[in-house]
Design a protein around this motif. Structure first.
Motif, PDB file in Angstrom:
ATOM      1  N   ALA A  27       0.814  -1.217   0.000  1.00 56.88           N
ATOM      2  CA  ALA A  27       0.000   0.000   0.000  1.00 56.88           C
ATOM      3  C   ALA A  27       0.847   1.267   0.000  1.00 56.88           C
ATOM      4  CB  ALA A  27      -0.924   0.001   1.209  1.00 56.88           C
ATOM      5  N   VAL A  28       2.103   1.188   0.432  1.00 57.91           N
ATOM      6  CA  VAL A  28       2.935   2.384   0.485  1.00 57.91           C
ATOM      7  C   VAL A  28       4.179   2.279  -0.391  1.00 57.91           C
ATOM      8  CG1 VAL A  28       2.152   3.174   2.738  1.00 57.91           C
ATOM      9  CG2 VAL A  28       4.020   1.551   2.599  1.00 57.91           C
ATOM     10  N   ARG A  29       4.157   1.437  -1.363  1.00 61.07           N
ATOM     11  CA  ARG A  29       5.308   1.319  -2.258  1.00 61.07           C
ATOM     12  C   ARG A  29       5.180   2.328  -3.387  1.00 61.07           C
ATOM     13  NH1 ARG A  29       7.100  -4.600  -3.503  1.00 61.07           N
ATOM     14  NH2 ARG A  29       9.000  -3.521  -3.994  1.00 61.07           N
ATOM     15  N   GLU A  30       5.084   3.593  -3.007  1.00 60.75           N
ATOM     16  CA  GLU A  30       4.968   4.688  -3.953  1.00 60.75           C
ATOM     17  C   GLU A  30       6.344   5.294  -4.168  1.00 60.75           C
ATOM     18  OE1 GLU A  30       2.375   7.345  -1.958  1.00 60.75           O
ATOM     19  OE2 GLU A  30       0.775   5.859  -1.808  1.00 60.75           O
ATOM     20  N   ARG A  31       6.407   6.277  -5.065  1.00 62.04           N
ATOM     21  CA  ARG A  31       7.651   6.947  -5.355  1.00 62.04           C
ATOM     22  C   ARG A  31       8.238   7.632  -4.126  1.00 62.04           C
ATOM     23  NH1 ARG A  31      10.079  11.551  -6.404  1.00 62.04           N
ATOM     24  NH2 ARG A  31      11.399  11.827  -8.216  1.00 62.04           N
ATOM     25  N   SER A  32       7.414   8.211  -3.291  1.00 66.55           N
ATOM     26  CA  SER A  32       7.947   9.032  -2.216  1.00 66.55           C
ATOM     27  C   SER A  32       7.793   8.453  -0.813  1.00 66.55           C
ATOM     28  CB  SER A  32       7.285  10.409  -2.263  1.00 66.55           C
ATOM     29  OG  SER A  32       5.899  10.273  -2.069  1.00 66.55           O
ATOM     30  N   VAL A  33       7.272   7.248  -0.672  1.00 65.41           N
ATOM     31  CA  VAL A  33       7.124   6.626   0.644  1.00 65.41           C
ATOM     32  C   VAL A  33       7.590   5.179   0.571  1.00 65.41           C
ATOM     33  CG1 VAL A  33       5.505   5.931   2.467  1.00 65.41           C
ATOM     34  CG2 VAL A  33       5.145   8.082   1.234  1.00 65.41           C
ATOM     35  N   CYS A  34       8.365   4.777   1.552  1.00 68.09           N
ATOM     36  CA  CYS A  34       8.793   3.385   1.662  1.00 68.09           C
ATOM     37  C   CYS A  34       8.650   2.985   3.124  1.00 68.09           C
ATOM     38  CB  CYS A  34      10.245   3.237   1.221  1.00 68.09           C
ATOM     39  SG  CYS A  34      10.912   1.576   1.426  1.00 68.09           S
ATOM     40  N   GLU A  35       8.000   1.868   3.353  1.00 69.76           N
ATOM     41  CA  GLU A  35       7.814   1.369   4.715  1.00 69.76           C
ATOM     42  C   GLU A  35       8.137  -0.115   4.723  1.00 69.76           C
ATOM     43  OE1 GLU A  35       3.794   0.962   6.646  1.00 69.76           O
ATOM     44  OE2 GLU A  35       4.555   2.761   7.641  1.00 69.76           O
ATOM     45  N   HIS A  54      19.048   2.187  -1.208  1.00 65.97           N
ATOM     46  CA  HIS A  54      18.514   1.721  -2.487  1.00 65.97           C
ATOM     47  C   HIS A  54      17.282   2.533  -2.892  1.00 65.97           C
ATOM     48  CE1 HIS A  54      17.260  -1.027  -5.636  1.00 65.97           C
ATOM     49  NE2 HIS A  54      16.065  -1.083  -5.058  1.00 65.97           N
ATOM     50  N   ARG A  55      16.334   2.688  -1.972  1.00 70.17           N
ATOM     51  CA  ARG A  55      15.099   3.401  -2.296  1.00 70.17           C
ATOM     52  C   ARG A  55      15.353   4.861  -2.631  1.00 70.17           C
ATOM     53  NH1 ARG A  55      12.832  -0.810  -3.629  1.00 70.17           N
ATOM     54  NH2 ARG A  55      11.813  -2.062  -2.060  1.00 70.17           N
ATOM     55  N   LEU A  56      16.121   5.549  -1.788  1.00 71.33           N
ATOM     56  CA  LEU A  56      16.363   6.969  -2.025  1.00 71.33           C
ATOM     57  C   LEU A  56      17.152   7.198  -3.306  1.00 71.33           C
ATOM     58  CD1 LEU A  56      17.105   8.258   1.582  1.00 71.33           C
ATOM     59  CD2 LEU A  56      14.972   8.440   0.281  1.00 71.33           C
ATOM     60  N   SER A  57      18.114   6.353  -3.577  1.00 70.04           N
ATOM     61  CA  SER A  57      18.877   6.468  -4.821  1.00 70.04           C
ATOM     62  C   SER A  57      17.975   6.237  -6.026  1.00 70.04           C
ATOM     63  CB  SER A  57      20.039   5.476  -4.831  1.00 70.04           C
ATOM     64  OG  SER A  57      20.942   5.791  -3.796  1.00 70.04           O
ATOM     65  N   ARG A  58      17.111   5.262  -5.900  1.00 70.57           N
ATOM     66  CA  ARG A  58      16.168   4.952  -6.980  1.00 70.57           C
ATOM     67  C   ARG A  58      15.208   6.121  -7.238  1.00 70.57           C
ATOM     68  NH1 ARG A  58      12.697  -0.519  -6.656  1.00 70.57           N
ATOM     69  NH2 ARG A  58      11.991  -0.548  -8.803  1.00 70.57           N
ATOM     70  N   TRP A  59      14.833   6.821  -6.170  1.00 77.26           N
ATOM     71  CA  TRP A  59      13.937   7.963  -6.319  1.00 77.26           C
ATOM     72  C   TRP A  59      14.650   9.193  -6.857  1.00 77.26           C
ATOM     73  CZ3 TRP A  59      11.605   7.544  -0.741  1.00 77.26           C
ATOM     74  CH2 TRP A  59      10.718   6.457  -0.688  1.00 77.26           C
ATOM     75  N   MET A  89      10.504  -3.987  14.444  1.00 75.96           N
ATOM     76  CA  MET A  89      10.586  -2.569  14.105  1.00 75.96           C
ATOM     77  C   MET A  89       9.919  -2.339  12.761  1.00 75.96           C
ATOM     78  SD  MET A  89      14.507  -1.509  14.925  1.00 75.96           S
ATOM     79  CE  MET A  89      15.229  -3.016  14.296  1.00 75.96           C
ATOM     80  N   ASP A  90       9.291  -1.188  12.631  1.00 76.73           N
ATOM     81  CA  ASP A  90       8.767  -0.725  11.349  1.00 76.73           C
ATOM     82  C   ASP A  90       9.494   0.561  11.027  1.00 76.73           C
ATOM     83  OD1 ASP A  90       6.759  -2.703  10.766  1.00 76.73           O
ATOM     84  OD2 ASP A  90       5.670  -1.893  12.479  1.00 76.73           O
ATOM     85  N   ILE A  91      10.050   0.617   9.820  1.00 69.78           N
ATOM     86  CA  ILE A  91      10.816   1.774   9.387  1.00 69.78           C
ATOM     87  C   ILE A  91      10.078   2.420   8.226  1.00 69.78           C
ATOM     88  CG2 ILE A  91      13.016   2.529   8.399  1.00 69.78           C
ATOM     89  CD1 ILE A  91      13.696  -0.399  10.055  1.00 69.78           C
ATOM     90  N   ARG A  92       9.981   3.735   8.276  1.00 68.87           N
ATOM     91  CA  ARG A  92       9.266   4.470   7.238  1.00 68.87           C
ATOM     92  C   ARG A  92      10.109   5.658   6.825  1.00 68.87           C
ATOM     93  NH1 ARG A  92       5.248   8.552   6.333  1.00 68.87           N
ATOM     94  NH2 ARG A  92       3.564   7.706   5.039  1.00 68.87           N
ATOM     95  N   HIS A 101      11.649  12.449   5.766  1.00 67.79           N
ATOM     96  CA  HIS A 101      11.156  12.107   7.102  1.00 67.79           C
ATOM     97  C   HIS A 101      11.527  10.651   7.352  1.00 67.79           C
ATOM     98  CE1 HIS A 101       8.515  15.661   7.659  1.00 67.79           C
ATOM     99  NE2 HIS A 101       8.666  15.697   6.343  1.00 67.79           N
ATOM    100  N   VAL A 102      12.209  10.386   8.430  1.00 69.27           N
ATOM    101  CA  VAL A 102      12.634   9.038   8.801  1.00 69.27           C
ATOM    102  C   VAL A 102      11.962   8.692  10.130  1.00 69.27           C
ATOM    103  CG1 VAL A 102      14.596   7.589   9.434  1.00 69.27           C
ATOM    104  CG2 VAL A 102      14.870   9.335   7.672  1.00 69.27           C
ATOM    105  N   GLN A 103      11.338   7.526  10.179  1.00 66.44           N
ATOM    106  CA  GLN A 103      10.657   7.090  11.399  1.00 66.44           C
ATOM    107  C   GLN A 103      11.019   5.641  11.678  1.00 66.44           C
ATOM    108  OE1 GLN A 103       6.527   8.559  10.904  1.00 66.44           O
ATOM    109  NE2 GLN A 103       6.120   7.071  12.503  1.00 66.44           N
ATOM    110  N   VAL A 104      11.354   5.331  12.912  1.00 60.67           N
ATOM    111  CA  VAL A 104      11.607   3.960  13.346  1.00 60.67           C
ATOM    112  C   VAL A 104      10.701   3.698  14.543  1.00 60.67           C
ATOM    113  CG1 VAL A 104      13.298   2.332  14.270  1.00 60.67           C
ATOM    114  CG2 VAL A 104      14.000   4.000  12.529  1.00 60.67           C
ATOM    115  N   HIS A 105       9.789   2.765  14.373  1.00 58.69           N
ATOM    116  CA  HIS A 105       8.880   2.393  15.465  1.00 58.69           C
ATOM    117  C   HIS A 105       9.232   0.980  15.916  1.00 58.69           C
ATOM    118  CE1 HIS A 105       5.332   2.034  17.939  1.00 58.69           C
ATOM    119  NE2 HIS A 105       5.228   0.810  17.471  1.00 58.69           N
ATOM    120  N   ASP A 106       9.454   0.811  17.222  1.00 56.18           N
ATOM    121  CA  ASP A 106       9.701  -0.524  17.761  1.00 56.18           C
ATOM    122  C   ASP A 106       8.599  -0.866  18.743  1.00 56.18           C
ATOM    123  OD1 ASP A 106      10.595   0.000  20.661  1.00 56.18           O
ATOM    124  OD2 ASP A 106      11.933   1.296  19.523  1.00 56.18           O
ATOM    125  N   ASP A 107       8.442  -2.156  19.013  1.00 60.18           N
ATOM    126  CA  ASP A 107       7.373  -2.592  19.913  1.00 60.18           C
ATOM    127  C   ASP A 107       7.843  -2.720  21.362  1.00 60.18           C
ATOM    128  OD1 ASP A 107       8.913  -4.885  19.674  1.00 60.18           O
ATOM    129  OD2 ASP A 107       7.269  -6.156  18.973  1.00 60.18           O
TER     130      ASP A 107
END
Length: 156
Positions: A27-35, A54-59, A89-92, A101-107
């Motif tokens: 659902a978030v595999r868009e050009r400007s968001v990677c999760e 990889h993602r940022l270079s690709r963008w 962890m979920d990284i966005r 914007h960089v986000q790291v969420h851990d449980d």
């Protein structure tokens, strides 16, 4: 090198699998968001850094912003691994016109402090200082669901 086997005991969310074997949410595999989600293990640090690079270079994001984002992701993921006691962890990352914007969420639940190393050769105690140097803003929030650390990096 990171392989799927390194994190095989970690529950995966549904979605496609990245070339590094990390769960990607379609659902978030868009050009400007990677999760993506990873286990809260040491192996997640280089894997997360490589996915972000990889993602940022690709963008087409600028080289300086890519390096800053990789450094910030490394530090935030390392802190979660070392201090959260969590299992996942979920990284966005999100690229807007001017910022990353960089986000790291851990449980897990933790309260890192900014430590000033007593010895300039010390291996620990610089993570949040490095994040502060790379980011225009950064912070963290804790809820019953875990801890989210974030940073805003200039993308110009």
């Amino acid at each position: 090198m990171f392989t799927t086997n390194n994190l095989s005991t970690c529950p995966r969310s549904q979605g496609a699998t990245d070339p590094l074997g990390v769960s990607m949410r379609p659902a978030v595999r868009e050009r400007s968001v990677c999760e993506f989600g990873v286990c809260c293990k040491r192996e997640a640090v280089p894997a997360s850094r490589e996915i972000v690079r990889h993602r940022l270079s690709r963008w087409g994001c600028g080289a300086e912003a890519v390096e800053s984002a990789c450094l910030v992701v490394s530090e935030l993921v390392t802190n979660a691994v070392m201090h959260s006691g969590g299992t996942r962890m979920d990284i966005r990352i999100q690229w807007t016109a001017e910022t990353l914007h960089v986000q790291v969420h851990d449980d897990g639940h933790w309260h890192p402090s900014v430590e000033t190393p007593q010895d300039e050769l010390a291996e620990r105690g610089r993570g949040l200082t490095i994040v502060a140097a790379c980011a225009s803003e950064h912070g963290r929030s804790t809820t019953a669901a875990g801890t989210t650390s974030w940073a805003v990096i200039p993308a110009l």
